[in-house]
Design a protein around this motif. Sequence first.
Motif, short mmCIF file in Angstrom:
data_model
loop_
_atom_site.label_atom_id
_atom_site.label_comp_id
_atom_site.label_asym_id
_atom_site.label_seq_id
_atom_site.Cartn_x
_atom_site.Cartn_y
_atom_site.Cartn_z
N LYS A 180 0.85 -1.20 0.00
CA LYS A 180 0.00 0.00 0.00
C LYS A 180 0.89 1.25 0.00
O LYS A 180 0.87 2.05 0.94
N LEU A 181 1.63 1.44 -1.07
CA LEU A 181 2.60 2.53 -1.13
C LEU A 181 1.92 3.89 -1.22
O LEU A 181 2.36 4.86 -0.59
N ASP A 182 0.86 3.99 -2.00
CA ASP A 182 0.18 5.28 -2.13
C ASP A 182 -0.44 5.71 -0.81
O ASP A 182 -0.39 6.89 -0.44
N GLN A 183 -1.01 4.74 -0.08
CA GLN A 183 -1.60 5.05 1.23
C GLN A 183 -0.51 5.49 2.21
O GLN A 183 -0.74 6.39 3.03
N TYR A 228 2.26 7.00 1.41
CA TYR A 228 2.64 8.37 1.03
C TYR A 228 1.61 9.38 1.53
O TYR A 228 1.95 10.44 2.05
N GLU A 229 0.32 9.03 1.39
CA GLU A 229 -0.75 9.92 1.86
C GLU A 229 -0.67 10.11 3.38
O GLU A 229 -0.89 11.21 3.89
N LEU A 230 -0.35 9.03 4.11
CA LEU A 230 -0.22 9.12 5.56
C LEU A 230 0.89 10.11 5.94
O LEU A 230 0.70 10.97 6.80
N ILE A 231 2.03 9.98 5.27
CA ILE A 231 3.16 10.87 5.57
C ILE A 231 2.80 12.32 5.25
O ILE A 231 3.08 13.23 6.03
N LEU A 248 7.07 6.75 -7.63
CA LEU A 248 7.06 7.18 -6.22
C LEU A 248 8.47 7.25 -5.67
O LEU A 248 8.78 8.14 -4.86
N GLY A 249 9.34 6.34 -6.10
CA GLY A 249 10.73 6.37 -5.64
C GLY A 249 11.40 7.69 -5.99
O GLY A 249 12.10 8.29 -5.16
#
Length: 435
Positions: free
Chosen positions: A214-217, A219-222, A250-251
């Motif tokens: 869940k990489l997008d989630q 990123y959104e959390l950060i 994303l990287g």
Amino acid sequence: MDLYSLCRRDGEAHKVFDEMPHKDTVSWNVLISSFLRNKRTRDVLGVFDSMVRDEFGCKPDDVTCLFLLQACADLGALEFGDKVRNYMEENGYGDAIKLCNSLISMYSRCGCLDQAYEVFNRMREKNVVTWSAMISGLAMNGHGRGALEAFRQMGQAGVPPDDQTFTGLLSACSHCGLLDEGMLFFETMTKQYGIKPNIHHYGCIADLMGRVGKLDQAYELIMSMKELKPDSALWRTLLGACRIHHNVTLGETVVGHLVELKAQEAGDYVLLLNIYSSVGDWEKVKDTRRFMKERGIQTSLGCSSIIVKGVVHEFLVDDVSHSRKEEIYTTMDEINKQLKIAGYVADITSELHNLDEEEKGHALSYHSEKLAMAFGILATPPGTTIRIAKNLRTCVDCHEFAKALSWVYNRVVVIRDRNRFHHFREGRCSCDDFW
């Protein structure tokens, strides 16, 4: 002495120590703290030997032992840690709660969970630091469910958790991919215990989300953090997940955030290079290497150490400085033959240069942790656990190599890299191939 040490001028601190006409145990403790503060950890162990021999009329006290256990934890010096523990018990410090807590931490950071648990179980009094140390120890060594059970027992014992407890607990969920449990604890710490999440808690949740893809989630959390500003460690956590899941876009975004913080390091670009090479984008690999060269960004040399009979042996890639180098390389060649028979194939995506497959396989053959493993096989009896510490994140190929070696040679291999512990046993790793 302490003033000089705090100012990172340990040479002057040592000079003052040498000039003192009378040195008591406090003097020695300040010297030891100066060594620790200035990353001269190995010097601490030599001081202890001198004090125990009573060459200077001073004996180590409980404070000395605390410093020594910290040094052993940093170095992964298990044998020396055992020696300090024996000294503690012989001199009446064996039941001191602070020292027992440090013992739990030291054994955990040496990858010896059985000894950590043994110290924990025999303690008559356990405070929040004790429980947190045990939970963190279970977490860092890949026993996520055990950490959750320890937290349950902590509640039954009536000991309220603190922020460090939840750092260990969320880390346990992260290491074992327990997404639902981790999110529940993240919510519980605020609603039930009134503990505000700190940067380490967010890091654990981001790591947990990254583990399950869940990489997008993550990123959104950060990006949703309001009272806290994301630090470089938090961004690197997400960058590591981008490497695992080959998320190029994303990287690149994450590296951009590191550049904004002016916190980018060579290792960040190495992770980016890993991402590019994993998808075969050699043009971007070449461009990134050119950028690093133009900016003078130099990667750190990988260094792996193994302690055998109290002596620290260090290895670099293609190292030929060891006194037993010929035996080590002969053993390495034999290991490679045996592992290939068993089905091991070098993971050439770990080699970041655009070489052909044969050249890449050769380039990967003598990484520092492989040489340390070969020395471990050579220098220790069959069945002995091989314990290695590495200054950088271990590469995918060395990880696969260690798994294969643990199965073929029936050895437990424990590698502590910059990111986490890896316990290799019977062809499997405690990290489940995510680090």
